[in-house]
Motif scaffolding. Sequence first.
Motif, PDB file in Angstrom:
ATOM      1  N   ASN A  80       0.821  -1.216   0.000  1.00  0.00           N
ATOM      2  CA  ASN A  80       0.000   0.000   0.000  1.00  0.00           C
ATOM      3  C   ASN A  80       0.852   1.263   0.000  1.00  0.00           C
ATOM      4  OD1 ASN A  80      -2.377  -1.434  -0.045  1.00  0.00           O
ATOM      5  ND2 ASN A  80      -2.751  -1.265   2.145  1.00  0.00           N
ATOM      6  N   ILE A  81       1.949   1.230   0.712  1.00  0.00           N
ATOM      7  CA  ILE A  81       2.841   2.392   0.762  1.00  0.00           C
ATOM      8  C   ILE A  81       3.495   2.609  -0.594  1.00  0.00           C
ATOM      9  CG2 ILE A  81       4.981   3.275   1.788  1.00  0.00           C
ATOM     10  CD1 ILE A  81       3.989   1.695   4.362  1.00  0.00           C
ATOM     11  N   GLU A  82       3.984   1.541  -1.197  1.00  0.00           N
ATOM     12  CA  GLU A  82       4.598   1.657  -2.523  1.00  0.00           C
ATOM     13  C   GLU A  82       3.590   2.169  -3.545  1.00  0.00           C
ATOM     14  OE1 GLU A  82       8.153  -1.653  -2.403  1.00  0.00           O
ATOM     15  OE2 GLU A  82       6.139  -2.326  -2.953  1.00  0.00           O
ATOM     16  N   LYS A  83       2.364   1.694  -3.477  1.00  0.00           N
ATOM     17  CA  LYS A  83       1.328   2.146  -4.407  1.00  0.00           C
ATOM     18  C   LYS A  83       1.032   3.638  -4.207  1.00  0.00           C
ATOM     19  CE  LYS A  83      -3.404   1.231  -5.876  1.00  0.00           C
ATOM     20  NZ  LYS A  83      -4.617   0.451  -5.621  1.00  0.00           N
ATOM     21  N   ALA A  84       0.867   4.064  -2.951  1.00  0.00           N
ATOM     22  CA  ALA A  84       0.561   5.468  -2.656  1.00  0.00           C
ATOM     23  C   ALA A  84       1.701   6.395  -3.054  1.00  0.00           C
ATOM     24  CB  ALA A  84       0.244   5.635  -1.168  1.00  0.00           C
ATOM     25  N   LEU A  85       2.940   5.918  -2.948  1.00  0.00           N
ATOM     26  CA  LEU A  85       4.104   6.765  -3.238  1.00  0.00           C
ATOM     27  C   LEU A  85       4.628   6.595  -4.667  1.00  0.00           C
ATOM     28  CD1 LEU A  85       6.078   6.526   0.122  1.00  0.00           C
ATOM     29  CD2 LEU A  85       4.415   8.256  -0.616  1.00  0.00           C
TER      30      LEU A  85
END
Length: 103
Positions: A80-85
């Motif tokens: 989720n963090i990689e997707k958001a960033l």
Amino acid sequence: MCTSCNAAFTIFSVEIVTKEPVSTNTELYKEMARRLFQNKVISNLHVGNNKAYTVNDRQIFGFDLHLANANNPLTVTLANIEKALSGVLDDFEDYDELKIELN
């Protein structure tokens, strides 16, 4: 555990290849926070352990993201963090190759 915010933080290490040495970048932190909040990944964030170092003649800017979501802790995942960033470095001309790892 943050008792005042009732959330457990997960720590992620971030490394970014830069053209020049960098030890902090408030604008980058603000953009990362904006994206993580906007995508409802987190409700709390702390940035720490800033560092600048060289590896194999490449300048690295590193820091830790302490992330939590008091409403839904299961959203604080690496995926989720990689997707958001995704694409966060597009507006930072001298930055390249964002790497995020669970610490």
